[in-house]
Design an enzyme around this catalytic site. Structure first.
Site, PDB file in Angstrom:
ATOM      1  CE1 TYR A 163      40.875  43.168  30.297  1.00 11.82           C
ATOM      2  CE2 TYR A 163      40.540  41.004  30.959  1.00 11.82           C
ATOM      3  CZ  TYR A 163      41.185  41.962  30.267  1.00 11.82           C
ATOM      4  OH  TYR A 163      42.360  41.722  29.586  1.00 11.82           O
TER       5      TYR A 163
ATOM      6  CE  LYS B 251      40.444  42.812  26.836  1.00 13.88           C
ATOM      7  NZ  LYS B 251      40.950  44.203  25.638  1.00 13.88           N
TER       8      LYS B 251
END
Length: 259
Positions: free
Chosen positions: A152, A156
């Site tokens: 994750y 990002k």
């Protein structure tokens, strides 16, 4: 001139708040998510409250080919998108080797591939029109490596770096690219990521509407990168100035570790 704003991941959380903030500011909205029932209810609420146009398209952007199919559907319905908010995304919490590879593949496709494809497709039209803007949603997780949320955080980081580079390339076109990095926010993100045992869930969270307002106004002003919340800005500053090291990793692991 009234704008039409396309918002992905709009059925709840920050995405829903983006839709409400955009409509409150007299923009027409086109909403995208997987839940048709939630989108329909939100569109009816927006039309009744703000007297603007509100429509929706049901799509799962973690599916391969979904971004191009969404673009085609938007064109087929006769919409010209002036602003795109790439909000759809999800995370997953736990030791990298103990989590699902299939889920990681979905996450990478949604958080990176679909976001990139939608940006490319809609930004080309905006450049032809010589006006518009892209708002891509990153996270404070983008500022450093994130043990227990390794994929994750990496996705990002891509979003933040990609959007900043794109912003530079778009200079002089009339189109802007902005990245928003929220921290912990009151949405369903933590439940979906199965983060119930993480220390982050105990931390103070920002209100989703406040985050959406910060992001919306940053997009409209054509800002480069905006971090939502004072404490998150401090985190961004220290992450930027702290050299990569095992110490930095230990701090991140302590923040993201289990209670």
């Amino acid at each position: 001139m009234k704008n039409t704003i396309l918002i992905t991941g709009a059925s709840g959380g920050i995405g829903k708040e983006f839709a409400l903030v955009a409509a409150e500011n007299k923009n027409d909205v086109l909403l995208v998510a997987r839940s048709g029932d939630l989108l329909n209810a939100l569109c009816e609420q927006i039309k009744a409250t703000y007297k603007v146009k509100a429509d929706y398209i049901v799509a799962d952007l973690s599916d391969y080919g979904s971004a191009e199919n969404l673009y085609k559907e938007v064109i087929n319905r006769g919409y010209r998108i002036n602003y795109l908010i790439n909000n759809a995304g999800f995370g997953d919490y736990g030791n990298f080797l103990e989590r699902s590879l299939a889920k990681y593949q979905q996450m990478i496709h949604l958080n990176i591939t679909s976001l990139t494809e939608l940006t490319w497709l809609f930004a080309k039209d905006m450049v032809k029109d010589k006006r518009g803007g892209i708002l891509n949603i990153a996270s404070t997780a983008a500022f450093q490596p994130d043990p227990y949320m390794a994929i994750y955080g990496a996705t990002k980081s891509f979003v933040a770096n990609f959007t900043e580079a794109l912003s530079y390339e778009l200079k002089g076109t009339g189109v802007t690219a902005t990245v928003l990095s929220p921290g912990a926010t009151t949405t369903g993100f933590f439940d979906e990521a199965q983060m119930g045992q993480s220390k982050m869930v105990s931390s103070k969270m920002m209100n989703a509407n406040k985050v959406a307002r910060i992001g919306y106004h940053a997009m409209m002003k054509g800002k480069l990168h905006v971090i939502a919340g004072f404490m998150n800005k401090l985190l961004g500053f220290f992450s930027a100035t702290m050299p990569p090291s095992r110490f930095r990793l230990k701090i991140a692991a302590a923040v993201l570790g289990k209670k």
